[in-house]
Design an enzyme around this catalytic site. Structure first.
Site, PDB file in Angstrom:
ATOM      1  CE  LYS A  22     124.661   6.334  46.530  1.00 12.61           C
ATOM      2  NZ  LYS A  22     123.017   6.416  45.237  1.00 12.61           N
ATOM      3  NE  ARG A  94     115.235   6.636  40.217  1.00 14.31           N
ATOM      4  CZ  ARG A  94     114.080   5.161  40.245  1.00 14.31           C
ATOM      5  NH1 ARG A  94     113.812   4.421  39.015  1.00 14.31           N
ATOM      6  NH2 ARG A  94     113.298   6.495  39.952  1.00 14.31           N
ATOM      7  N   PRO A 124     109.654   4.807  40.104  1.00 12.05           N
ATOM      8  CG  PRO A 124     106.689   6.334  39.986  1.00 12.05           C
ATOM      9  CD  PRO A 124     107.892   5.695  40.836  1.00 12.05           C
ATOM     10  CB  ILE A 125     111.716   8.182  36.022  1.00 11.77           C
ATOM     11  CG1 ILE A 125     111.304   7.791  34.958  1.00 11.77           C
ATOM     12  CG2 ILE A 125     112.640   7.756  36.553  1.00 11.77           C
ATOM     13  CD1 ILE A 125     112.260   7.960  33.242  1.00 11.77           C
ATOM     14  CG  ASP A 126     105.558   9.879  38.245  1.00 14.34           C
ATOM     15  OD1 ASP A 126     106.250   9.494  38.960  1.00 14.34           O
ATOM     16  OD2 ASP A 126     104.478  10.509  38.079  1.00 14.34           O
ATOM     17  CB  ILE A 328     110.923   7.678  51.335  1.00 13.40           C
ATOM     18  CG1 ILE A 328     111.270   8.385  52.039  1.00 13.40           C
ATOM     19  CG2 ILE A 328     111.919   7.920  49.432  1.00 13.40           C
ATOM     20  CD1 ILE A 328     110.593  10.277  52.076  1.00 13.40           C
ATOM     21  NE  ARG A 399     124.350   0.502  42.898  1.00 16.38           N
ATOM     22  CZ  ARG A 399     123.356   1.025  43.315  1.00 16.38           C
ATOM     23  NH1 ARG A 399     122.659  -0.454  43.783  1.00 16.38           N
ATOM     24  NH2 ARG A 399     123.111   2.374  43.894  1.00 16.38           N
TER      25      ARG A 399
HETATM   26  C1  EPZ Z   1     117.363   9.716  45.157  1.00 13.32           C
HETATM   27  O1  EPZ Z   1     116.951   8.702  44.600  1.00 13.32           O
HETATM   28  C2  EPZ Z   1     118.244   8.417  46.322  1.00 13.32           C
HETATM   29  N1  EPZ Z   1     119.520   8.554  44.554  1.00 13.32           N
HETATM   30  C3  EPZ Z   1     118.107   7.794  46.759  1.00 13.32           C
HETATM   31  O2  EPZ Z   1     119.693   7.103  46.999  1.00 13.32           O
HETATM   32  C4  EPZ Z   1     117.415   8.065  48.218  1.00 13.32           C
HETATM   33  O3  EPZ Z   1     116.665   7.050  49.057  1.00 13.32           O
HETATM   34  C5  EPZ Z   1     116.443   9.116  47.353  1.00 13.32           C
HETATM   35  O4  EPZ Z   1     116.427  10.298  46.727  1.00 13.32           O
HETATM   36  C6  EPZ Z   1     115.236   9.291  48.721  1.00 13.32           C
HETATM   37  O5  EPZ Z   1     116.211  10.300  49.226  1.00 13.32           O
HETATM   38  C7  EPZ Z   1     120.182   9.278  44.192  1.00 13.32           C
HETATM   39  O6  EPZ Z   1     120.587  10.308  44.139  1.00 13.32           O
HETATM   40  C8  EPZ Z   1     120.402   8.904  42.900  1.00 13.32           C
HETATM   41  P1  EPZ Z   1     113.273  10.944  44.806  1.00 13.32           P
HETATM   42  P2  EPZ Z   1     115.350   9.085  43.897  1.00 13.32           P
HETATM   43  O7  EPZ Z   1     113.350  10.976  43.583  1.00 13.32           O
HETATM   44  O8  EPZ Z   1     115.665  10.325  42.956  1.00 13.32           O
HETATM   45  C9  EPZ Z   1     108.732   9.226  44.062  1.00 13.32           C
HETATM   46  C10 EPZ Z   1     120.732   5.174  47.598  1.00 13.32           C
HETATM   47  O9  EPZ Z   1     120.622   4.309  48.802  1.00 13.32           O
HETATM   48  N2  EPZ Z   1     108.581   9.755  42.850  1.00 13.32           N
HETATM   49  O10 EPZ Z   1     113.620  11.355  45.842  1.00 13.32           O
HETATM   50  O11 EPZ Z   1     115.107   7.798  42.622  1.00 13.32           O
HETATM   51  C11 EPZ Z   1     109.249   8.057  44.607  1.00 13.32           C
HETATM   52  O12 EPZ Z   1     108.873   6.438  43.447  1.00 13.32           O
HETATM   53  C12 EPZ Z   1     119.519   5.498  46.993  1.00 13.32           C
HETATM   54  O13 EPZ Z   1     121.496   5.820  48.026  1.00 13.32           O
HETATM   55  C13 EPZ Z   1     107.220   9.500  42.105  1.00 13.32           C
HETATM   56  O14 EPZ Z   1     106.132   8.933  42.211  1.00 13.32           O
HETATM   57  O15 EPZ Z   1     114.739   9.153  44.708  1.00 13.32           O
HETATM   58  C14 EPZ Z   1     109.405   7.776  46.093  1.00 13.32           C
HETATM   59  O16 EPZ Z   1     108.523   7.594  46.606  1.00 13.32           O
HETATM   60  C15 EPZ Z   1     118.603   4.099  47.385  1.00 13.32           C
HETATM   61  N3  EPZ Z   1     107.499   9.719  40.834  1.00 13.32           N
HETATM   62  C16 EPZ Z   1     109.272   9.727  46.320  1.00 13.32           C
HETATM   63  O17 EPZ Z   1     108.952  10.082  44.848  1.00 13.32           O
HETATM   64  C17 EPZ Z   1     108.746  10.346  40.099  1.00 13.32           C
HETATM   65  O18 EPZ Z   1     108.972  10.974  38.878  1.00 13.32           O
HETATM   66  C18 EPZ Z   1     111.298   9.594  46.564  1.00 13.32           C
HETATM   67  O19 EPZ Z   1     111.978   9.648  45.412  1.00 13.32           O
HETATM   68  C19 EPZ Z   1     110.083  10.504  41.124  1.00 13.32           C
HETATM   69  C20 EPZ Z   1     110.229  10.194  42.050  1.00 13.32           C
END
Ligand code: EPZ
Length: 422
Positions: A22, A94, A124-126, A328, A399
């Site tokens: 996915k 997301r 966040p997406i900062d 995470i 999903r």
């Molecule tokens: C991706 O989410 C996946 N989603 C998630 O899968 C997965 O759990 C996650 O990566 C970790 O492997 C997709 O690929 C669509 P991250 P993502 O950015 O990209 C912090 C599932 O069930 N962060 O790697 O949102 C964040 O809060 C889903 O399939 C910031 O602080 O995760 C987290 O603590 C759920 N600022 C960490 O980084 C940012 O701008 C890692 O999140 C971006 C992230």
């Protein structure tokens, strides 16, 4: 409302085939809109998140044909002005955040609602925004929308404070046609990051180093459609591995890359189960008693956060006390409340540590999928529980899991979808 009804206690036996990931497909499909010509993408999972993405692409003018697990995406009809049509889908999921990177890359501008998705605490997406800014975009968040504009995008050196799958893929999308070279440091190394980079390279991009901490992107002027097959889904594969252990079953999971599952395989062996790796398959033989273990979720190649929930079910059944430390996401233990309805004894401390007291006999109950992976865990809990379990919240499970009921039924589970009048 449809729910899953399971009569638990049957060891799973047989073979199951896992299609593409996915989270790889969700990066690849928006990348396909960057090309001048159509792409054919195979091994795309037939799940709701992908259906939403297909809807989004069609609404902005792309032609998308779906034949089983193959998508043909022709981006030639896309018009920027159509993006007002995809606000609803954008809010729902997301991975709609990849439309920011893709549209910014293609049109140098994008304005869409902030993304939805599973509620796992603050997400966040900062870092996505900082990366777009580093490439030369002006980004504003206002009234629940992200609005980004750039006269031109220019390569930059970008260091991610935290390893982020989303920020890494999104920056690759935004930088792939920027002028000059972009270097991403502390990049995510997940197989889906590598897959998104590979797909873009097949389209003519020049991305090196995906799968390591440092990714170098040399901007190209244009991209062309290609034929590609999505990397197997290691999270769904891991889910079936754990279902085999929970039920004391014996299943062969096919169509996968065993190296992507090393952290899971190591834990299941530590728990006493047998795991046999083949070139593109894994056989798991669940052995009792399940031994207690500790797990810390980490970015790849660490233990994935997306599998800690099914692991939690195994820990309820294990002999002795086990612990999960979730590193995470800040709020990914909501499923524990549901497990306690089935007789599990779990204590959550500090928000990110869960202690499973172990040795619990799970009893059938009415439970809910609180998010996608929690849903996968609830189904495993139902498969092993004594008596009838009814799992609600299927919209979460659908999903990300392709025909979960059919797959478990083919492995011998007593499981079906039932329409309940509420
Ligand atoms: C991706 O989410 C996946 N989603 C998630 O899968 C997965 O759990 C996650 O990566 C970790 O492997 C997709 O690929 C669509 P991250 P993502 O950015 O990209 C912090 C599932 O069930 N962060 O790697 O949102 C964040 O809060 C889903 O399939 C910031 O602080 O995760 C987290 O603590 C759920 N600022 C960490 O980084 C940012 O701008 C890692 O999140 C971006 C992230």
């Amino acid at each position: 409302m449809e729910k899953i009804v399971i009569n638990g206690g049957k060891p799973l036996k047989g073979e199951v085939f896992v299609t593409g990931a996915k989270n790889a497909a969700l990066g690849i499909i928006p990348a396909a809109i960057l090309a001048e010509t159509p792409s054919e993408i195979e091994n795309v999972p037939d799940i709701q998140d992908i259906k939403n993405y297909i809807t989004m692409l069609r609404k902005i003018g792309a032609t998308v044909e779906q034949d089983g697990n193959t998508l043909r995406i022709d981006p030639s009809g896309i018009h920027y002005d159509n993006i007002v049509n995809i606000e609803e889908e954008s809010r729902k999921m997301r991975a709609s955040y990849y439309m920011y990177g893709a549209l910014l890359s293609k049109y140098r501008r994008v304005m869409l609602p902030l993304p939805g998705g599973c509620d796992l605490g603050a997400r966040p997406i900062d870092m996505h925004i900082k990366a777009f800014e580093a490439l030369g975009a002006k980004v504003e968040i206002k009234n629940g929308y992200l609005n980004a504009n750039a006269e031109k995008l220019t390569g930059a050196d970008i260091y991610f404070d935290i390893t982020s799958v989303g920020a890494t893929i999104n920056t690759m999308l935004a930088a792939v046609m920027a002028e000059g070279t972009t270097v991403l440091e502390n990049a995510a190394k997940e197989p889906h990051v590598v897959d998104a980079a590979n797909f873009m390279n097949y389209m003519g991009a020049r991305i090196n180093g995906a799968g390591t901490d440092t990714i170098k992107i040399r901007g190209v002027k244009e991209l062309f459609g290609c034929n590609y097959s999505v990397v197997p889904d290691q999270i769904r594969a891991g889910t079936y591995m754990m279902a085999a252990v929970a039920t004391g079953g014996d299943i062969l999971i096919k169509g996968i890359i065993p190296e992507h599952l090393e952290s899971v395989t190591a834990k299941l062996i530590e728990m006493g189960s047998k795991v046999i790796e083949y070139d593109d398959a894994i056989r798991v033989i669940g052995m009792k008693p399940i031994k207690a273990v500790n797990v810390r979720t980490m970015p790849h190649p660490g233990f994935p956060t997306d599998l800690q929930q099914p692991m939690g079910v195994l820990m309820c059944l294990a002999k002795g006390t086990s612990m999960i430390t979730e590193n995470i996401f800040e709020s990914r233990f909501k499923y524990v409340n549901e497990l306690t309805k089935m007789g599990a004894r779990v204590t959550v401390t500090n928000g990110n540590v869960a202690i499973f007291h172990g040795g619990d006999k799970l009893m059938g109950a009415r439970i809910n999928a609180t998010d996608l992976r929690a849903g996968a865990a609830m189904v495993i809990a139902g498969l092993v529980a004594e008596g009838e379990t009814i799992v609600g919240g299927l919209e979460h499970i659908d999903r990300g899991y392709e025909d979960i009921v059919g797959k478990y039924a083919s492995l011998g589970a007593d499981i079906k979808k039932v329409n309940f009048e509420e």
